[in-house]
Design a protein around this motif. Structure first.
Motif, short mmCIF file in Angstrom:
data_model
loop_
_atom_site.label_atom_id
_atom_site.label_comp_id
_atom_site.label_asym_id
_atom_site.label_seq_id
_atom_site.Cartn_x
_atom_site.Cartn_y
_atom_site.Cartn_z
N SER A 80 133.30 71.58 74.27
CA SER A 80 134.04 70.73 75.19
C SER A 80 134.07 69.27 74.77
N ALA A 81 133.07 68.81 74.04
CA ALA A 81 133.05 67.42 73.57
C ALA A 81 133.49 67.30 72.12
N HIS A 82 133.94 68.42 71.55
CA HIS A 82 134.32 68.44 70.14
C HIS A 82 135.69 69.07 69.97
N GLY A 83 136.64 68.58 70.72
CA GLY A 83 138.03 69.00 70.56
C GLY A 83 138.31 70.44 70.91
N GLY A 84 137.42 71.07 71.68
CA GLY A 84 137.62 72.46 72.04
C GLY A 84 137.31 73.44 70.92
N CYS A 85 136.44 73.07 69.99
CA CYS A 85 136.03 73.97 68.91
C CYS A 85 135.54 75.29 69.51
N THR A 126 137.75 58.58 60.60
CA THR A 126 138.92 59.43 60.44
C THR A 126 139.18 59.75 58.98
N GLY A 127 139.82 60.89 58.75
CA GLY A 127 140.13 61.33 57.41
C GLY A 127 141.49 60.85 56.95
N ASP A 128 142.03 61.52 55.95
CA ASP A 128 143.35 61.17 55.41
C ASP A 128 144.40 61.26 56.51
N PHE A 134 134.98 65.30 63.42
CA PHE A 134 133.91 65.45 64.39
C PHE A 134 132.54 65.54 63.70
N ALA A 135 131.51 65.18 64.46
CA ALA A 135 130.13 65.37 64.03
C ALA A 135 129.43 66.21 65.09
N CYS A 136 128.69 67.20 64.63
CA CYS A 136 127.97 68.07 65.56
C CYS A 136 126.73 68.59 64.84
N GLN A 137 125.97 69.44 65.50
CA GLN A 137 124.78 69.98 64.84
C GLN A 137 125.14 70.72 63.55
N ALA A 138 126.23 71.48 63.58
CA ALA A 138 126.61 72.27 62.40
C ALA A 138 126.99 71.38 61.22
N THR A 139 127.69 70.28 61.46
CA THR A 139 128.11 69.41 60.35
C THR A 139 126.94 68.63 59.78
N ASP A 273 135.52 72.38 60.67
CA ASP A 273 135.07 72.62 59.30
C ASP A 273 133.72 71.93 59.12
N GLU A 274 132.68 72.71 58.86
CA GLU A 274 131.33 72.14 58.76
C GLU A 274 131.21 71.10 57.66
N LYS A 275 131.95 71.26 56.56
CA LYS A 275 131.82 70.33 55.44
C LYS A 275 132.43 68.98 55.76
N THR A 276 133.63 68.96 56.36
CA THR A 276 134.38 67.72 56.54
C THR A 276 134.38 67.20 57.97
N GLY A 277 134.12 68.07 58.93
CA GLY A 277 134.22 67.67 60.33
C GLY A 277 135.63 67.73 60.87
N ALA A 278 136.59 68.12 60.03
CA ALA A 278 137.99 68.20 60.48
C ALA A 278 138.18 69.44 61.34
N MET A 279 139.11 69.33 62.31
CA MET A 279 139.44 70.48 63.13
C MET A 279 140.46 71.34 62.40
N LEU A 280 140.15 72.61 62.25
CA LEU A 280 141.05 73.56 61.61
C LEU A 280 141.82 74.33 62.68
#
Length: 319
Positions: A80-85, A126-128, A134-139, A273-280
């Motif tokens: 809920s705090a991470h873009g609905g991941c 932010t990325g390109d 995003f940053a979370c425990q997984a990233t 995406d755990e590596k980049t934090g981008a939402m896929l």
């Protein structure tokens, strides 16, 4: 020394107590305390797994050592705090964030001091093109667990059993698979191909059959529907040499569910995406199944219990 074991009843500490353990990034030993975890403050839960190790899904370095953390039963991130991941990761709880149950539950206290700190730290630069990251425990797991845990480290297996994570037979099974895979890797490096056992494949012996574009199938599955995981040979006909179907991986742990039935829990359209934090964002939604998780048999009993994503072509309606 183990502070908690599987099945222990614990209470998540109050916001004020947890805040006192966090640095300016809202972290303890590199592990973020996330906004999604605030709802558990003051609640009583049982220890599901002792999170003393984890598999590295970012750099593929093997197992990593985690200090003083557990997974709690039913406590998964709702995004809920991470873009609905929709990855539904099992949350990590540092021992400093919980306490053993003694007496009556602590009265709930509304303390709004912690949420702003946590919300700020859910985002990365932010990325390109200005894409949100995003940053979370997984990233951040590689910072929270910086030390590699080699196969020869016997202490991890003792902890697996003493903590109640798994029993002795399961420990021996997982260790045997780990040793076999290590030998297969060594054989691929030093022996000619004709001497490789089963093509040098790791245990489970999965080999994709597709040489061109991988096939697709749409079932329009909905939550609550009963499905069956197709036989392994049928699924292999949908995978390429990298065990991918349109970019989605099928792994040995998933093959253990072949032939089993389960109910659809959700359709997954987005994940971090755990590596980049981008939402896929998925072009074709994947499926998650109720009570179907990675059990860690092929990864030395890693207790993370990922929720696998399933292509619809790997499933069939159970009639």
């Amino acid at each position: 020394m183990l502070n908690f074991r599987v099945g222990d009843l614990v209470e998540v500490r109050s916001e004020a107590e947890i805040l006192a353990t966090l640095d300016e990034r809202g972290e303890l030993d590199g592990l973020p305390f996330m906004p999604e975890m605030l709802a558990y403050c003051g609640r009583r839960l049982t220890v599901h797994k002792v999170a003393h190790k984890l598999c590295d899904t970012q750099a593929r370095t093997g197992l990593r050592k985690m200090e003083r953390a557990v997974h709690l039963t039913g406590a998964r991130c709702d995004g809920s705090a991470h873009g609905g991941c929709q990855t539904a990761c099992s949350l990590y709880w540092k021992e400093a964030w919980i306490r053993r149950v003694a007496g009556e539950p602590a009265p709930p206290v509304q303390e709004p001091r912690l949420l702003p700190l946590l919300e700020v730290n859910t985002r990365k630069p932010t990325g390109d093109g200005g894409a949100e990251r995003f940053a979370c425990q997984a990233t951040e797991l590689l910072r929270a667990a910086p030390t590699c845990l080699p196969l020869k480290n016997v202490t991890q297996y003792v902890t697996d059993v003493r903590s109640g994570n798994v029993g002795p037979l399961r420990t021996l099974q997982s260790l045997a698979i780990g040793l076999f895979n290590r030998l297969q890797h060594l054989a691929r490096r030093v022996l000619p191909r004709r001497l490789w056992l089963r093509g040098g494949l790791p245990w489970g012996f999965l080999k994709g059959r597709v040489t061109g574009p991988t096939p697709a199938q749409t079932l329009d599955l909905r939550p609550g529907e009963l499905v069956r995981v197709k036989p392994k040979e049928e699924i292999l006909k949908t995978l390429n040499a990298d065990l991918l179907n349109r970019g989605m991986g099928f792994e040995q742990e998933m093959a253990r569910y072949c032939g089993r039935t389960a109910r659809v829990q959700a359709r997954v359209e987005r994940c971090i995406d755990e590596k980049t934090g981008a939402m896929l964002h998925m072009k074709n939604p994947c499926i998650v199944l109720e009570e179907v998780v990675c059990e860690g048999v092929h990864s030395l009993n890693c207790p993370r219990e990922f929720v696998p994503f399933w292509r619809e072509i790997w499933l069939e309606r159970a009639v």
